[in-house]
Design a protein around this motif. Structure first.
Motif, PDB file in Angstrom:
ATOM      1  N   HIS A 123      -7.752  13.329  -9.074  1.00  0.00           N
ATOM      2  CA  HIS A 123      -6.481  12.664  -8.467  1.00  0.00           C
ATOM      3  C   HIS A 123      -6.043  11.571  -9.050  1.00  0.00           C
ATOM      4  O   HIS A 123      -7.100  10.687  -9.460  1.00  0.00           O
ATOM      5  N   GLN A 124      -4.833  11.284  -8.935  1.00  0.00           N
ATOM      6  CA  GLN A 124      -4.220   9.851  -9.580  1.00  0.00           C
ATOM      7  C   GLN A 124      -3.690   9.361  -8.234  1.00  0.00           C
ATOM      8  O   GLN A 124      -2.913   9.766  -7.454  1.00  0.00           O
ATOM      9  N   CYS A 125      -4.105   7.961  -7.968  1.00  0.00           N
ATOM     10  CA  CYS A 125      -3.416   7.410  -6.862  1.00  0.00           C
ATOM     11  C   CYS A 125      -2.827   6.170  -7.294  1.00  0.00           C
ATOM     12  O   CYS A 125      -3.506   5.181  -7.972  1.00  0.00           O
ATOM     13  N   SER A 126      -1.528   5.860  -7.250  1.00  0.00           N
ATOM     14  CA  SER A 126      -0.794   4.857  -7.705  1.00  0.00           C
ATOM     15  C   SER A 126      -0.491   3.863  -6.283  1.00  0.00           C
ATOM     16  O   SER A 126       0.382   4.160  -5.855  1.00  0.00           O
ATOM     17  N   PRO A 127      -1.110   2.844  -6.164  1.00  0.00           N
ATOM     18  CA  PRO A 127      -0.732   1.883  -4.889  1.00  0.00           C
ATOM     19  C   PRO A 127       0.544   0.862  -5.237  1.00  0.00           C
ATOM     20  O   PRO A 127       0.822   0.541  -3.908  1.00  0.00           O
ATOM     21  N   GLY A 128       0.993   0.934  -6.261  1.00  0.00           N
ATOM     22  CA  GLY A 128       1.815  -0.139  -6.453  1.00  0.00           C
ATOM     23  C   GLY A 128       1.405  -1.388  -6.817  1.00  0.00           C
ATOM     24  O   GLY A 128       0.041  -1.508  -6.771  1.00  0.00           O
ATOM     25  N   LEU A 129       1.990  -2.384  -6.592  1.00  0.00           N
ATOM     26  CA  LEU A 129       1.642  -3.662  -6.815  1.00  0.00           C
ATOM     27  C   LEU A 129       1.220  -4.443  -5.501  1.00  0.00           C
ATOM     28  O   LEU A 129       1.812  -4.333  -4.411  1.00  0.00           O
ATOM     29  N   VAL A 130      -0.226  -4.481  -5.524  1.00  0.00           N
ATOM     30  CA  VAL A 130      -1.011  -4.990  -4.372  1.00  0.00           C
ATOM     31  C   VAL A 130      -1.589  -6.418  -4.384  1.00  0.00           C
ATOM     32  O   VAL A 130      -1.811  -7.012  -5.448  1.00  0.00           O
ATOM     33  N   LEU A 131      -1.324  -7.353  -3.404  1.00  0.00           N
ATOM     34  CA  LEU A 131      -1.575  -8.654  -3.368  1.00  0.00           C
ATOM     35  C   LEU A 131      -2.938  -8.953  -3.250  1.00  0.00           C
ATOM     36  O   LEU A 131      -3.857  -8.532  -2.140  1.00  0.00           O
ATOM     37  N   ALA A 188       8.176 -10.575  -2.660  1.00  0.00           N
ATOM     38  CA  ALA A 188       9.227  -9.675  -2.755  1.00  0.00           C
ATOM     39  C   ALA A 188       8.729  -8.269  -3.340  1.00  0.00           C
ATOM     40  O   ALA A 188       9.545  -7.328  -2.886  1.00  0.00           O
ATOM     41  N   LEU A 189       7.884  -8.395  -4.145  1.00  0.00           N
ATOM     42  CA  LEU A 189       7.477  -7.259  -4.869  1.00  0.00           C
ATOM     43  C   LEU A 189       6.233  -6.507  -4.480  1.00  0.00           C
ATOM     44  O   LEU A 189       6.086  -5.421  -4.750  1.00  0.00           O
ATOM     45  N   ALA A 190       5.154  -7.261  -4.175  1.00  0.00           N
ATOM     46  CA  ALA A 190       3.820  -6.769  -3.902  1.00  0.00           C
ATOM     47  C   ALA A 190       3.888  -6.507  -2.280  1.00  0.00           C
ATOM     48  O   ALA A 190       4.222  -6.975  -1.362  1.00  0.00           O
ATOM     49  N   GLU A 191       2.683  -5.655  -1.994  1.00  0.00           N
ATOM     50  CA  GLU A 191       2.099  -5.380  -0.680  1.00  0.00           C
ATOM     51  C   GLU A 191       1.013  -5.752  -0.308  1.00  0.00           C
ATOM     52  O   GLU A 191       0.060  -6.039  -1.306  1.00  0.00           O
TER      53      GLU A 191
END
Length: 81
Positions: free
Chosen positions: A24-32, A51-54
């Motif tokens: 599996h590939q999990c891409s959480p995006g930009l995480v603080l 603005a960009l990260a979660e």
């Protein structure tokens, strides 16, 4: 990462374990995280990353249910902020 993922899937398909091993590939995006923020100034943190990260707990709350529901052996789960 997609190239590595595709390569690993093709290699796995060549083995006798292809029907019982999941990839599996999990891409959480930009995480603080501390690593992301290590060399930044407070101004950069407030302006760009907020603005960009979660926040990690928000990413986990969004991704964990989707990962648990996944019933296939080869899934790509992404969180787009």
């Amino acid at each position: 990462l997609p190239v590595l993922d595709d390569f690993a899937r093709k290699e796995l398909a060549k083995t006798e374990h292809a029907q019982c091993v999941g990839l599996h590939q999990c891409s959480p995006g930009l995480v603080l995280t501390e690593l992301l923020l290590a060399d930044t100034t407070p101004g950069v943190r407030a302006f760009i990353f907020n603005a960009l990260a979660e926040e990690p707990q928000d990413v986990a709350a969004a991704l964990a249910p989707r990962l648990r529901q996944e019933g296939t052996l080869t899934a790509r789960v992404e969180l787009l902020s």
